[in-house]
Enzyme design. Sequence first.
Site, PDB file in Angstrom:
ATOM      1  N   ASP A   5       0.857  -1.189   0.000  1.00  0.00           N
ATOM      2  CA  ASP A   5       0.000   0.000   0.000  1.00  0.00           C
ATOM      3  C   ASP A   5       0.891   1.236   0.000  1.00  0.00           C
ATOM      4  OD1 ASP A   5       0.874  -0.618   2.656  1.00  0.00           O
ATOM      5  OD2 ASP A   5      -0.608   0.765   3.453  1.00  0.00           O
TER       6      ASP A   5
ATOM      7  N   GLU B 195       0.195  -0.966   5.776  1.00  0.00           N
ATOM      8  CA  GLU B 195       1.301  -0.410   6.559  1.00  0.00           C
ATOM      9  C   GLU B 195       1.157   1.087   6.770  1.00  0.00           C
ATOM     10  OE1 GLU B 195       5.133   1.128   7.857  1.00  0.00           O
ATOM     11  OE2 GLU B 195       4.087   1.713   6.034  1.00  0.00           O
TER      12      GLU B 195
ATOM     13  N   HIS C 130       6.420   9.527   1.359  1.00  0.00           N
ATOM     14  CA  HIS C 130       5.332  10.307   1.973  1.00  0.00           C
ATOM     15  C   HIS C 130       5.300  11.746   1.478  1.00  0.00           C
ATOM     16  CE1 HIS C 130       4.882   7.459   5.671  1.00  0.00           C
ATOM     17  NE2 HIS C 130       5.308   6.817   4.619  1.00  0.00           N
TER      18      HIS C 130
HETATM   19 ZN    ZN Z   1       7.176   1.928   4.027  1.00  0.00          ZN
HETATM   20 ZN    ZN Z   2       5.618   4.723   4.276  1.00  0.00          ZN
END
Ligand code: ZN
Ligand code: ZN
Lengths: 477, 477
Positions: free
Chosen positions: A101, A168, A449
């Site tokens: 994910d 995760e 991210h």
């Molecule tokens: Zn990761």
């Molecule tokens: Zn991550």
Amino acid sequence: MSSIPVQIPAYIDANAKAFVDRLARAVAIPSISGDVNNRKDVFAMADFLEGELVKLGVSVKRAKLGKQVLDGVELELPDAILGTLGSDKAKKTILLYGHFDVQPALKSDGWDTEPFVLTEDPATGRLIGRGSSDDKGPVLGWLNAIEAYQKSNVEIPVNIKFCFEGMEESGSEGLDELIEAEAKAGGYFHGVDAVCISDNYWLNTRTPALTYGLRGISYYKITIAGPARDLHSGVFGRTVHEPMTDLITLMSKLVTPSGDILVPGVEDLVAPLTEQEKARYVSLDYSVSDVEHSAGAKVALSDDKATVLMGRMRYPSLSLHGIEGAFSAPGAKTVIPAKVSGKFSIRLVPDQTPALVDPLVIAYLKSEFAKLNTKNTLSIENLHGGKPWVADPDHWNYEAAKRATKAVYGRAPDLTREGGSIPVTLTFAESLGVNVLLLPMGRGDDGAHSTNEKLDKSNFLQGSKLLGTYLWEVAKS
Amino acid sequence: MSSIPVQIPAYIDANAKAFVDRLARAVAIPSISGDVNNRKDVFAMADFLEGELVKLGVSVKRAKLGKQVLDGVELELPDAILGTLGSDKAKKTILLYGHFDVQPALKSDGWDTEPFVLTEDPATGRLIGRGSSDDKGPVLGWLNAIEAYQKSNVEIPVNIKFCFEGMEESGSEGLDELIEAEAKAGGYFHGVDAVCISDNYWLNTRTPALTYGLRGISYYKITIAGPARDLHSGVFGRTVHEPMTDLITLMSKLVTPSGDILVPGVEDLVAPLTEQEKARYVSLDYSVSDVEHSAGAKVALSDDKATVLMGRMRYPSLSLHGIEGAFSAPGAKTVIPAKVSGKFSIRLVPDQTPALVDPLVIAYLKSEFAKLNTKNTLSIENLHGGKPWVADPDHWNYEAAKRATKAVYGRAPDLTREGGSIPVTLTFAESLGVNVLLLPMGRGDDGAHSTNEKLDKSNFLQGSKLLGTYLWEVAKS
Ligand SMILES: [Zn+2]
Ligand SMILES: [Zn+2]
Ligand SMILES: [Zn+2]
Ligand SMILES: [Zn+2]
């Protein structure tokens, strides 16, 4: 025992285009676990990965993890993908973990390219796209390596267990219970000899790394309440105890501007620094200007490299994140907020644990609050917590990774500890009772991210060789 | 000289229904000055008011105030309505101020009734609606009183100047310049003998009040910046100087939980308390439970009534309003905010002024910041400021209002000072150099600016009598 047969890394180089294409197909599936609308894509990504594993002869078992409620909608949790390749009792069994994910991404967040279209920048060799580095590149890296063994007709010298999850980025819901259950006698993971996780990053952009420690965390919310509603400072200023004054005073007692934690006893729990350990930080390929480059300003707490690195890796930190309930918009509002919550967290290191630190924090907050002589009330919540983790970096699992790094990159890896948490690491370590190795593929500037997440193509290819070579070397241990 | 002829208050009682109906027509016009979409309604309200004044023989002059930009739209500022009734050189001239704009209100904010439909609650006698108490009720109260004189064939014993504005709830844009210009020789307001403003509230729900003081304000924004972007506490905790730690430490040096201002010199500027003044607070109809009732909790700074009242009325207060740029949402985010701005303000009392206080605050912040030994940077902005105002409560203007209160309510008024600001008060006092009286009509629980704003019907009617009687009594002074 010999080095890894040269045809294996050669196969990876020769098939670079096909491997990048497969990564592009994976990136094209927007498997965002935190968005209700993308849950179908997380399942599609599980199907894709299962298909690729099956092609390699992996026996796959999909594990149902139950349901969750997300934004008011009841959803099926993405299946975890368990797999087995090989069951030769003469070989070691290595458990590989990764996640399929990803974090959310919108072009409008500031991406230069479409986030779910893997885009190769010819000038830099960067493969840009959401999940390229976190964690689809490393997951496919394992598959690249296995394919290279098989197509080179070289027997894989270890048995492999796979544990790939699709939650995760959203708290790994359901996974701890699965791991704990499967670690028991008769379970899917029972009897593995070591774990390897490729889901973090080099310290810098130059030097491969092995990571043997992670800080834990205790996250606190302290709420001070008094008036039944927000008050106007013209009418109530200097007539009532103001929750913000109490909260700011209390929060100012937690940490100094130089980073020292003021909660009595918390720093005392830190394991003493040995000369041998200190030497490891001194030897890392890192400079104070590296941290200032990533922070974007000359704000390092020290001019000494080892001090800065130890601040991140082997000392606890206390950060004040913000205040909920106070005036936080632009402009000038003359409000006395009725109820305000300060958020702060402590990153924990051995021998600290939430169980040891929380009572110290709570007792200290209560005693400092009592000194304020306020009529407002204090409540303290612990929002989440996790223990720190440190592995033995001289274990055979690490020694194998060191030899593999030397073989692929021609140099010894940095032995690093991370300041953040990867909770599944601790779950594996504690449930299985074996050594866990973090073996990163990407560089410190990959921007997991963030917008414009990337994986350098050379890291993808060399990294695939590294993972394959690690499997070779671990068999020799 | 005699008391006010009984037919005047009798007329008000006899015409209660018509007066309430006229207030309902005024409330029905949603003259919200802060909303672009309602600007036409503010003009409609000006037209309504002009029409009512003309019916009473007032000679009206509409003053253009220029343009403003609101939410990106250029708008004509609402006209101020100036008026003259009488020009007998043998009489005193009293300037009456009020405002015909209102705060926003939506039923969905939590109103029990439609905010722009004046609704009478038969059980309590409350007239509920936006603007009922702030400030359409008082403005129409003056008109009720004048009509009562005229219909009773009683000569109004003073000349009246009117100054009604439509931007009070949005910073009174343009009004200061108008007042200053018209106060000069040859100006519309030149030569007035005193000012009366009915736009505040009783201290409680029981006792009429005259208000002779207002606190000033200095509002500060202090910004601490360091990293170029928000950082993750796992990666950067204890490696960099965190702006939040610096800011919280700095903000904790400003005020104690018991309300004492820690900025050196600021409290020293407060005019000493005399025995005579102290006696005034002791005599007010007020209790600590009144403040606790309005705050909704037992959080008063003292159990002594006079101390609590003086905290609001004659001592400065420093309130910490909030932080911009930090994590302020629900949940647990492990961010190190890169740039954070603390907002606080000091309510000022004589002999404090922004000019005297600001340098003390700035010097103190800089010196405390220097002690932090941080590499982050500090900047300080003064967002707005205003001087405190105090009038002589023994002036003939106040003596007239005291006699009028006694005549209408059968008791002496509370002599109050307000903790907040009504900036136009100071503008009148300074431009005209005459005494200004605040003569409230509504009660302390009217909820101006809140949901379910109300004016008790008895306050509307008795208040109209009070304003009329004040005009009578002021002529005798
Ligand atoms: Zn990761
Ligand atoms: Zn991550
Ligand atoms: Zn008002
Ligand atoms: Zn108002």
